[in-house]
Design a protein around this motif. Structure first.
Motif, PDB file in Angstrom:
ATOM      1  N   ARG A  16      10.370 -23.364  18.607  1.00 50.28           N
ATOM      2  CA  ARG A  16       9.608 -23.373  17.361  1.00 50.28           C
ATOM      3  C   ARG A  16       9.609 -21.980  16.735  1.00 50.28           C
ATOM      4  NH1 ARG A  16       4.516 -23.052  15.069  1.00 50.28           N
ATOM      5  NH2 ARG A  16       3.565 -22.001  16.843  1.00 50.28           N
ATOM      6  N   VAL A  17       9.459 -20.946  17.525  1.00 53.26           N
ATOM      7  CA  VAL A  17       9.473 -19.570  17.035  1.00 53.26           C
ATOM      8  C   VAL A  17      10.840 -19.235  16.446  1.00 53.26           C
ATOM      9  CG1 VAL A  17       9.393 -17.147  17.767  1.00 53.26           C
ATOM     10  CG2 VAL A  17       7.609 -18.737  18.529  1.00 53.26           C
ATOM     11  N   LYS A  18      11.907 -19.645  17.133  1.00 47.85           N
ATOM     12  CA  LYS A  18      13.262 -19.387  16.614  1.00 47.85           C
ATOM     13  C   LYS A  18      13.469 -20.057  15.259  1.00 47.85           C
ATOM     14  CE  LYS A  18      15.738 -18.715  20.978  1.00 47.85           C
ATOM     15  NZ  LYS A  18      16.718 -19.274  21.917  1.00 47.85           N
ATOM     16  N   LYS A  19      13.031 -21.293  15.150  1.00 50.65           N
ATOM     17  CA  LYS A  19      13.180 -22.012  13.878  1.00 50.65           C
ATOM     18  C   LYS A  19      12.379 -21.316  12.773  1.00 50.65           C
ATOM     19  CE  LYS A  19      14.120 -26.566  15.800  1.00 50.65           C
ATOM     20  NZ  LYS A  19      13.619 -27.932  16.036  1.00 50.65           N
ATOM     21  N   LEU A  20      11.165 -20.886  13.114  1.00 48.05           N
ATOM     22  CA  LEU A  20      10.350 -20.187  12.118  1.00 48.05           C
ATOM     23  C   LEU A  20      10.984 -18.856  11.725  1.00 48.05           C
ATOM     24  CD1 LEU A  20       6.717 -20.887  13.418  1.00 48.05           C
ATOM     25  CD2 LEU A  20       7.779 -21.781  11.339  1.00 48.05           C
ATOM     26  N   GLN A  21      11.559 -18.149  12.689  1.00 50.61           N
ATOM     27  CA  GLN A  21      12.218 -16.882  12.379  1.00 50.61           C
ATOM     28  C   GLN A  21      13.422 -17.114  11.463  1.00 50.61           C
ATOM     29  OE1 GLN A  21      12.992 -15.369  16.322  1.00 50.61           O
ATOM     30  NE2 GLN A  21      11.143 -14.090  16.318  1.00 50.61           N
ATOM     31  N   GLN A  22      14.175 -18.175  11.732  1.00 46.56           N
ATOM     32  CA  GLN A  22      15.318 -18.504  10.867  1.00 46.56           C
ATOM     33  C   GLN A  22      14.838 -18.847   9.466  1.00 46.56           C
ATOM     34  OE1 GLN A  22      17.260 -21.667  12.996  1.00 46.56           O
ATOM     35  NE2 GLN A  22      18.416 -20.263  14.319  1.00 46.56           N
ATOM     36  N   LYS A  23      13.753 -19.596   9.389  1.00 45.54           N
ATOM     37  CA  LYS A  23      13.209 -19.968   8.080  1.00 45.54           C
ATOM     38  C   LYS A  23      12.738 -18.725   7.327  1.00 45.54           C
ATOM     39  CE  LYS A  23      10.338 -23.508   6.019  1.00 45.54           C
ATOM     40  NZ  LYS A  23       9.496 -24.685   6.262  1.00 45.54           N
ATOM     41  N   VAL A  24      12.071 -17.818   8.027  1.00 47.12           N
ATOM     42  CA  VAL A  24      11.601 -16.573   7.408  1.00 47.12           C
ATOM     43  C   VAL A  24      12.796 -15.768   6.902  1.00 47.12           C
ATOM     44  CG1 VAL A  24      10.542 -14.327   7.896  1.00 47.12           C
ATOM     45  CG2 VAL A  24       9.405 -16.420   8.615  1.00 47.12           C
ATOM     46  N   ALA A  25      13.851 -15.662   7.726  1.00 44.85           N
ATOM     47  CA  ALA A  25      15.040 -14.909   7.315  1.00 44.85           C
ATOM     48  C   ALA A  25      15.661 -15.522   6.072  1.00 44.85           C
ATOM     49  CB  ALA A  25      16.051 -14.868   8.458  1.00 44.85           C
ATOM     50  N   LEU A  27      14.136 -17.359   3.789  1.00 46.16           N
ATOM     51  CA  LEU A  27      13.238 -17.129   2.649  1.00 46.16           C
ATOM     52  C   LEU A  27      13.296 -15.675   2.176  1.00 46.16           C
ATOM     53  CD1 LEU A  27      10.163 -19.259   3.754  1.00 46.16           C
ATOM     54  CD2 LEU A  27      11.758 -19.762   1.901  1.00 46.16           C
ATOM     55  N   GLU A  28      13.412 -14.732   3.111  1.00 47.16           N
ATOM     56  CA  GLU A  28      13.530 -13.329   2.720  1.00 47.16           C
ATOM     57  C   GLU A  28      14.821 -13.085   1.951  1.00 47.16           C
ATOM     58  OE1 GLU A  28      13.086 -11.256   6.428  1.00 47.16           O
ATOM     59  OE2 GLU A  28      10.915 -11.076   6.199  1.00 47.16           O
ATOM     60  N   ARG A  35      14.646 -11.403  -6.596  1.00 51.29           N
ATOM     61  CA  ARG A  35      14.232 -10.086  -7.080  1.00 51.29           C
ATOM     62  C   ARG A  35      15.379  -9.396  -7.816  1.00 51.29           C
ATOM     63  NH1 ARG A  35       9.478  -7.700  -4.828  1.00 51.29           N
ATOM     64  NH2 ARG A  35       8.559  -9.019  -3.229  1.00 51.29           N
ATOM     65  N   ASP A  36      16.589  -9.506  -7.245  1.00 51.86           N
ATOM     66  CA  ASP A  36      17.759  -8.912  -7.901  1.00 51.86           C
ATOM     67  C   ASP A  36      18.002  -9.559  -9.255  1.00 51.86           C
ATOM     68  OD1 ASP A  36      18.135  -7.196  -5.777  1.00 51.86           O
ATOM     69  OD2 ASP A  36      19.731  -8.386  -4.851  1.00 51.86           O
TER      70      ASP A  36
END
Length: 91
Positions: A16-25, A27-28, A35-36
């Motif tokens: 679950r943490v890995k999936k959330l980290q991928q989602k955060v990446a 989205l970033e 922004r560009d």
């Protein structure tokens, strides 16, 4: 038996943490792209405003020149042509 259930819960939490980290990446990355794009649009808008102000200034100066030289320049429509006959080309 209890150890395996705890281990399973830990693995699930890690997934679950890995999936959330991928989602955060993801989205970033998308946020950076947006922004560009906003920077480019703002730059284009500033340039367009600058060009607009420049054109307004040029139009104002041209209008002032035309107004100051108004009596000196005869209008084209009021000029009499020396050669009033039409010239046609044969094709």
């Amino acid at each position: 038996l209890m150890c395996s259930s705890v281990q399973k819960a830990l693995f699930e939490e890690e997934d679950r943490v890995k999936k959330l980290q991928q989602k955060v990446a993801t989205l970033e990355k998308r946020n950076k792209q947006l922004r560009d794009r906003v920077k480019k649009v703002k730059r284009s808008l500033r340039q367009a405003r600058k060009n607009s102000r420049h054109m307004e200034l040029m139009n104002r100066k041209l209008s002032e020149k035309l107004a100051s030289a108004g009596g000196q320049i005869p209008y084209i429509n009021s000029l009499k042509q020396e050669n009033s006959h039409a010239t046609y080309l044969k094709v």
